[in-house]
Design an enzyme around this catalytic site. Structure first.
Site, short mmCIF file in Angstrom:
data_model
loop_
_atom_site.label_atom_id
_atom_site.label_comp_id
_atom_site.label_asym_id
_atom_site.label_seq_id
_atom_site.Cartn_x
_atom_site.Cartn_y
_atom_site.Cartn_z
CG ASP A 145 -6.34 -3.34 -4.34
OD1 ASP A 145 -7.14 -2.47 -3.72
OD2 ASP A 145 -5.19 -3.01 -3.86
CG HIS A 167 -5.29 -2.70 -0.16
ND1 HIS A 167 -4.36 -2.44 -1.84
CD2 HIS A 167 -4.73 -1.97 0.85
CE1 HIS A 167 -3.69 -0.91 -0.84
NE2 HIS A 167 -4.21 -0.96 0.45
CB SER A 226 -1.05 -0.22 0.83
OG SER A 226 -2.22 1.02 1.01
#
Length: 679
Positions: free
Chosen positions: A589, A621, A501
């Protein structure tokens, strides 16, 4: 329903490994190579809970390799049965209804974060999807209150993708009743009866006004005016049991977030906790009144402080009987029995059943007992300094045998992985960390840094990241690398950067903005363009963007801001890349969409740059399925082995059962070409 193997294997594993001793120096090759499956495969069990009536215990554990919910009589946890029947990605969370009749959990579709809420009868295993909504609709479990047994509060965005309406759902029938249609608020704040009492109203500057609601849900007087600089550090925690007091974590008019009680009848504010070094990180409340009785602050480590004599007695008992950090994960309604979780850097996690009347703390299960004899290593908490004087709380783990005197410095410099946390509004902490232990076992120092923008260290530290993506946020990481090199920890030419991320974004910035500093990079679900990242966010994020992403990064609808955002993105500096890159992406995602990886990899391929790209079409994610985790981290291990020269467990059958699509660069990882699909 199947019988559980849990108690026999896990109760026997109550003593966890305390680490390799420092009496003499051994070569790394003398230490066991920990199998990746023991690190990244499913735990034996996790998430221990007890039902409110005290009759049941529950946990999540594999059934035919897929994580499901198990229950057993509290009087005999060894007699467990699996009560859910997920055959795909597994269940990652669960809790009990307040009447102890149902186990509740939420689950999405292949990582798309459009959750449904489920209820399972633990006696029969019958499971109902309470929210059988159309594709693309998101349901959220908003409330489970002892004052409304048999009914839960659920929010859905089916009417308006940006706004959450509130419904009560009957657990026995599945019928629902509309409680509040959202006219445009960022969110509702409900009391213990599920009545909407307040709402969050977005402000042009990115702040929020928390307003009382009139009977027709129109805004009334302002309860709290929260400036944009306090948005990430101020929130209402809960109401008192009688709904007359609100308990808050509040950073307004101070730096560190304090614990505050507000009497809703008189308006009187009382500061209950004024922290000294870190924001409040956790609160324990009285089971009857919901008044706070203890709090935790997490600076270098998490530390609990009692607020009354009874809580002090309980904390003293747990301190005396546990070596690691602990938390209370579940309590019976009469408060006689607690489920306590203990964790430490060299122990993945142990659950206990605490009988408060008998003063007994009984080991229940270890999450990963196969690691009890593994050469797990200490984690060293650090206070590093940035080049402009900020304190960067950081954590270092060293390879086994490299630090015989235990001073946190190896005898000679070793290759290092800088592992960057996501968020960025999150933090790294002390404790068992799979990547730290895995990479240290392979021969690398692992350093994690709470760069500016991380939360938990006061709003000044968080707000220091405004406008500093790829700027001072990245400087903090480089300062930490410089420190590790100067201290003789890291080999200057053998430092890799990786993370997920925001950590993936930081990795991309590392190999583009500072290409001479990193030998290679690992990007997991990281954005290559800040502009397209924000443009593709889910609709239900939009009410909150002004106080977070627009404030910290910019609004891409503004042409000037968009140009600056692209300039702070890796996609604008492909020509500067010198080091090999490994990219992992979840095809579903909703936060960092697949085009972020596609565009980056395509641009690198056009330039003939070395990039390995693995996509998982059934992930979002991050990688939830164990087969997908094992395959990606097998590739990462081989990738870093080539780059940094550490130990490598061959890929072998790590891709078996995985959905991995190797879309580029299989030739850069030994053995990856033999198992690749799609590349």
């Amino acid at each position: 329903m199947k019988k559980s193997f849990l108690a026999a294997s896990a109760l026997a594993a109550s003593t966890m490994m305390t680490g390799v001793g420092h009496a003499e120096h051994h070569a790394l090759s003398e230490y066991e190579l920990i199998d990746r499956t023991d690190l990244f495969g499913n735990p034996v069990a996790s998430q221990g809970r007890i039902s409110p009536d005290g009759d049941w215990v529950s946990w999540i554990a594999p059934d035919d390799g897929v994580m499901n919910v198990w229950v057993a009589p509290a009087s005999d946890p060894s007699k467990g049965t699996v009560v859910t029947d997920d055959r795909h990605r597994g269940i990652s969370n669960h809790l009990w209804s307040v009447d102890s009749k149902y186990v509740l959990f939420v689950k999405d579709n292949d990582g798309d974060e459009n959750y449904h809420v489920y209820a399972t009868d633990p006696r029969t295993g019958a499971t109902r999807d309470l929210t059988p909504l159309p594709d693309g609709i998101r349901a959220q479990l908003m409330g489970v209150s002892r004052d409304r047994p048999g009914v839960i509060l659920v929010g859905t965005n089916e009417r308006n993708p940006q706004l959450t309406d509130l419904y009560e759902y009957s657990l026995s029938t599945g019928e629902r009743k509309l409680i509040a249609e959202n006219p445009g608020y960022a969110s509702f704040i409900t009391d213990n009866t599920y009545k909407p009492r307040m709402a969050m109203v977005p402000q042009p500057d990115g702040g929020m006004k928390t307003v009382f609601l009139n009977e027709n849900l129109t805004p009334g007087e302002v309860f709290a005016d929260i400036p944009s600089e306090d948005m990430l550090n101020t929130n209402i925690v809960q109401f008192s049991r009688d709904n007359d007091t609100v308990y808050m974590i509040d950073s307004r008019e101070r730096n560190l977030a304090a614990g505050v009680a507000v009497d809703l009848t008189t308006g009187k504010r009382t500061v209950l906790v004024e922290p000294e070094k870190a924001d409040l990180s956790d609160i324990m409340v009285d089971n009857e009144t919901y008044e706070p009785i203890a709090y935790a602050m997490n600076y270098l480590k998490s530390e609990w402080t009692a607020m009354n004599e009874e809580a002090q007695s309980e904390l003293d008992f747990l301190d005396a009987n546990l070596e690691g950090e602990f938390s209370v994960s579940s309590r019976t309604q009469d408060d006689k029995t607690w489920i306590v979780y203990e964790g430490a850097a060299q122990a993945p996690g142990q659950y206990y059943i605490y009988d408060r009347e008998a003063d007994t703390l009984t080991p229940w299960f270890a999450t990963r007992p196969d690691l009890s004899e593994a050469p797990l290593q200490p984690m060293h908490p650090l206070e590093l300094k940035s080049s402009d004087g900020k304190t960067l709380v950081s954590y270092l783990t060293l390879p086994p045998g490299s630090d015989p005197d235990g001073d946190g410095r190896p005898d000679k410099a070793v290759p290092m992985l800088l592992w960057v946390h996501g968020g960025p509004w999150s933090r790294d902490g002390y404790g068992y960390n799979t990547v730290h232990q895995w990479m240290a076992n392979r021969g690398y120092a692992v350093l994690s840094v709470n760069y500016r923008g991380s939360t938990g260290f006061g709003k000044d530290f968080t707000n220091a990241a405004v406008g500093e993506f790829s700027g001072k946020m990245h400087d903090d990481l480089i300062d930490a690398v410089d420190w590790a090199v100067e201290e003789g920890i890291a080999q200057e030419d053998k430092v890799a950067i990786g993370g997920g991320s925001y950590g993936g974004y930081a990795s991309l910035i590392g190999v583009t903005f500072t290409p001479d500093r990193f030998a290679c990079g690992v990007d997991i679900v990281g954005p290559s363009s800040l502009a397209t990242l924000i443009e593709s966010f889910p609709e239900y994020w939009k009410p909150f963007l002004a106080g977070t992403w627009y404030r910290y990064v910019g609004d891409p609808s503004d042409p000037q801001a968009r140009e600056a955002m692209i300039a702070r993105s890796a996609i604008s500096r492909i020509d500067d890349i010198q080091a090999p890159l490994l990219v992992g992406q979840g095809g579903n995602d909703p936060r960092v969409t697949k085009p972020e990886a596609d565009n980056l990899v395509s641009a690198m391929q056009d330039k003939g740059l070395p990039v390995t790209y693995i996509n998982y079409p059934d992930e979002g994610h991050g990688f939830q399925k164990p087969e997908n985790r094992l395959s990606f981290f097998a590739a990462m291990e081989g990738f870093l082995g080539k780059c940094l020269g550490g130990r490598v467990q061959p890929i072998g059958d790590a891709f078996e059962g995985s959905s991995a699509e190797v879309l580029a660069g299989a030739e850069y990882v030994d053995g990856l070409g033999d198992v690749s699909k799609g590349g």
